[in-house]
Design an enzyme around this catalytic site. Structure first.
Site, PDB file in Angstrom:
ATOM      1  CB  SER A  67     -21.413 -37.076 -12.661  1.00  0.00           C
ATOM      2  OG  SER A  67     -20.977 -38.068 -11.795  1.00  0.00           O
ATOM      3  CG  ASP A 274     -22.428 -41.140  -9.705  1.00  0.00           C
ATOM      4  OD1 ASP A 274     -22.946 -42.100 -10.314  1.00  0.00           O
ATOM      5  OD2 ASP A 274     -21.571 -40.403 -10.227  1.00  0.00           O
ATOM      6  N   PRO A 495      -4.734 -28.926  -6.994  1.00  0.00           N
ATOM      7  CG  PRO A 495      -4.092 -28.054  -9.074  1.00  0.00           C
ATOM      8  CD  PRO A 495      -3.579 -28.851  -7.910  1.00  0.00           C
TER       9      PRO A 495
HETATM   10  P1  NG1 Z   1     -11.335 -33.171  -8.765  1.00  0.00           P
HETATM   11  O1  NG1 Z   1     -12.348 -32.071  -8.646  1.00  0.00           O
HETATM   12  O2  NG1 Z   1     -10.279 -32.927  -9.822  1.00  0.00           O
HETATM   13  O3  NG1 Z   1     -10.763 -33.514  -7.428  1.00  0.00           O
HETATM   14  C1  NG1 Z   1     -13.284 -35.023  -8.787  1.00  0.00           C
HETATM   15  C2  NG1 Z   1     -12.958 -36.294  -8.017  1.00  0.00           C
HETATM   16  C3  NG1 Z   1     -12.293 -37.279  -8.958  1.00  0.00           C
HETATM   17  C4  NG1 Z   1     -13.134 -37.531 -10.214  1.00  0.00           C
HETATM   18  C5  NG1 Z   1     -13.520 -36.195 -10.852  1.00  0.00           C
HETATM   19  C6  NG1 Z   1     -14.427 -36.352 -12.048  1.00  0.00           C
HETATM   20  C7  NG1 Z   1     -12.184 -36.561  -5.698  1.00  0.00           C
HETATM   21  C8  NG1 Z   1     -11.216 -36.129  -4.659  1.00  0.00           C
HETATM   22  N1  NG1 Z   1     -12.051 -36.000  -6.912  1.00  0.00           N
HETATM   23  O4  NG1 Z   1     -12.083 -34.503  -9.281  1.00  0.00           O
HETATM   24  O5  NG1 Z   1     -12.020 -38.456  -8.276  1.00  0.00           O
HETATM   25  O6  NG1 Z   1     -14.251 -38.321  -9.914  1.00  0.00           O
HETATM   26  O7  NG1 Z   1     -14.126 -35.320  -9.878  1.00  0.00           O
HETATM   27  O8  NG1 Z   1     -15.773 -36.374 -11.748  1.00  0.00           O
HETATM   28  O9  NG1 Z   1     -13.072 -37.379  -5.418  1.00  0.00           O
HETATM   29 ZN    ZN Z   2     -20.975 -40.125 -12.139  1.00  0.00          ZN
END
Ligand code: NG1
Ligand code: ZN
Length: 541
Positions: A67, A274, A495
């Site tokens: 991604s 993205d 987290p």
């Molecule tokens: P985490 O790392 O759990 O905050 C991030 C994004 C999620 C989602 C996931 C999966 C933020 C704050 N967090 O998660 O929205 O897209 O990656 O790719 O943007």
């Molecule tokens: Zn993506």
């Protein structure tokens, strides 16, 4: 009971030795430095085969992508038959296979799954897969193919695809020949379906100025170009950041700013994908040269407003619209949805599977993460109503036709940057709105995300859709005491599921207050019971 051919497993597994690392299948599947992934992806091939056998030979999808991560990373995700993310309960099985320390342990882990999940190994296994443009993808596909050989799965390589295209194809294959048939199972079928629906949605309306589309030098670039011939003159676009040959350029974008190398001008309309084209954000430059972001929350607001209007115009009164957000949604967007549009809003934990699941509870469920991942789900009963409606006036008939086309243009399996682009372009074209007019629905509260590196993020436990900490004990009270001092203040700590950090979100009435709040909470977390790791960041207050 049939068993796995151990010699076959050993010889294939020897080609993909497991490094010392420990792996976890999280919200984004397995994701890390590409060079660590060979054994993980080999074993994901075994997992996908088992999942297919468990589901009586239904087609399972596997997507190799990381991604928005840097080009040196890669990852893998498993897609369930209707194009949804793999059932959550299987994530621990994926983790168990990935971490088996030897061939013997792997053999045992497979058999544990077979017996506890009552998998009939004599059933067929069917798997389809695709990958993004990352250079590491080709070798990882070879590892996957070896994994698929362990249980003799039938498979098809769809080559380079966007993530949502692989989800679409998986659903098409499993629904072919049924009343729920989703489309032709190919990239071409996907383009045809979306383009035909979009043409209906903008029919007879003056075209907007060209959209300037930044593809983050990822798979969205070649795939969007592939789609252009199907769109004819219904849409005009100028594609930028389309260099997929130079991997170092992938995902070079920064947060809440225009992408590097793109000079923005007032009066234009911009969007960014993205790296695997499952997320989109829009933006524009105001007359006073400020960069204005139209994020996932703004898209959700626009979509909900439009769909509510369309349902009303169609004379249909028994379809409920609802919106699903996470705690990262801007407070002003939640207020707008609740108080101006009067639509129900649910808040769920981060992760697409939570949003998707909650959105299924509405007749029409709009879900978006602030970062631009989202879609609109039409329930089977809503679709039935929309297809049965005839309308008692020409205006109602037009609205019904638009609702039907909308359900076709919007990917029903997962958030899709292409679909979401056509959704936004439809609404802006129908209304003849500039991004600035769209932006006027509400004004975002200033917000800030801060990462705190801690020794052990697993000690942070949350409740209430991640908005409150229950552990470490006492930290939430300390956060609340600080937030209270800020006008329109809101902050929460959780987290990360994808990075080894704790994230702090803050919003408040003004930019300086927001920054102060974010950095005070960041400092509080870092210092609390000496949680922080390394040097204390200088900006923390
Ligand atoms: P985490 O790392 O759990 O905050 C991030 C994004 C999620 C989602 C996931 C999966 C933020 C704050 N967090 O998660 O929205 O897209 O990656 O790719 O943007
Ligand atoms: Zn993506």
């Amino acid at each position: 009971m049939a068993s796995v051919n151990i010699d076959n497993l050993n010889s294939l597994s020897n080609l993909h030795p497991k490094p010392e690392n420990t792996f976890a299948y999280g919200t984004a599947g397995f994701r890390m430095k590409a060079e660590l992934l060979d054994s993980v992806i080999f074993r994901t091939g075994i997992l996908a085969s088992l999942r297919s056998k468990k589901l009586d030979g239904k087609v399972i999808g596997v997507m190799i992508t990381a991604s928005h991560n840097p080009a040196a990373d890669n990852g893998v995700k498993v897609v369930d038959p209707l194009g949804e993310m793999m059932e959550g309960a299987w994530e621990s099985h994926a983790t168990a296979l990935a971490n088996a320390p030897s061939n013997e342990h792997l053999f045992d882990a497979i058999h544990t799954m077979v017996s506890t999940l009552k998998i009939d190994l004599t059933k067929p296994a069917n798997v389809v897969f695709g990958r993004d443009t990352r250079p590491s993808g080709e070798a990882l596909v070879a590892a996957l193919v070896d994994g698929l050989k362990v249980l003799g799965a039938q498979s098809t390589d769809y080559g380079i695809l966007t993530t949502p295209q692989l989800h679409y194809i998986t659903r098409c294959l499993n629904t072919a020949g049924t009343p729920e048939a989703y489309g032709e199972p190919s990239a071409e079928g996907y383009y045809k379906k979306l383009a035909a629906a979009f043409k209906i949605l903008v029919e007879g309306k003056p075209r907007l100025s060209p959209l300037i589309l930044d593809c983050a030098n990822g798979v969205g670039a070649p795939k969007f170009k592939e789609m252009l011939p199907y769109l004819g003159d219904s849409f005009s676009v100028k594609i930028v950041n389309d260099d997929v040959e130079d991997a170092s350029k992938l995902n070079l974008n920064t947060q809440q700013r225009a992408p590097i190398g793109l000079k923005t001008a007032a009066g234009e309309r911009y969007a960014s994908f993205d790296g695997d084209a499952d997320r989109i954000v829009y933006y524009y430059q105001d007359e006073d040269n400020t960069f204005k972001l139209l994020d996932g929350d703004k898209i959700a607001g626009l979509a909900a407003m439009y769909i509510i209007d369309l349902v009303k115009s169609a004379g249909i009164d028994d379809i409920s619209v609802g919106v699903v957000q996470t705690a990262y949604a801007n407070g002003a967007s939640t207020q707008y949805l609740r108080n101006t549009l009067n639509v129900p809003v649910s808040c769920v934990p981060t992760g697409v599977k939570h949003l998707h699941h909650e959105a299924l509870k509405y007749d029409v469920g709009v879900y978006f993460e602030a970062n631009g991942h989202g879609t609109v789900l039409f329930s089977p009963s809503a679709l039935k109503t929309i297809y049965a409606a005839e309308g008692s006036s020409p205006a109602q008939a037009v609205a019904i036709r638009s609702l039907r086309a909308l359900s076709e243009v919007i990917n029903q399996t997962v958030g899709d940057a292409f679909s979401d682009l056509f959704l936004v372009e439809t609404i802006l074209t129908q209304r003849q709105w500039s991004p600035k007019v769209w932006d006027q629905a509400y004004t975002d509260l200033p917000n800030r995300l801060v990462k705190v590196v801690v020794q052990d993020r697993s000690i942070f436990k949350t409740v209430d859709a991640e908005r409150k900490l229950t552990e470490p004990a006492g930290l939430q009270d300390a956060i609340d005491a600080i937030v209270l001092k800020f006008s329109h203040g809101r902050s929460f700590v959780r987290p990360s599921g994808t990075e080894d950090v704790v994230r702090v979100y803050a919003e408040a009435a003004t930019r300086p207050e927001t920054d102060e709040l974010a950095f005070r909470i960041g400092g509080l977390v870092f210092d609390y019971n000496s949680c922080g790791s390394g040097a204390r960041p200088r900006e923390f207050i």
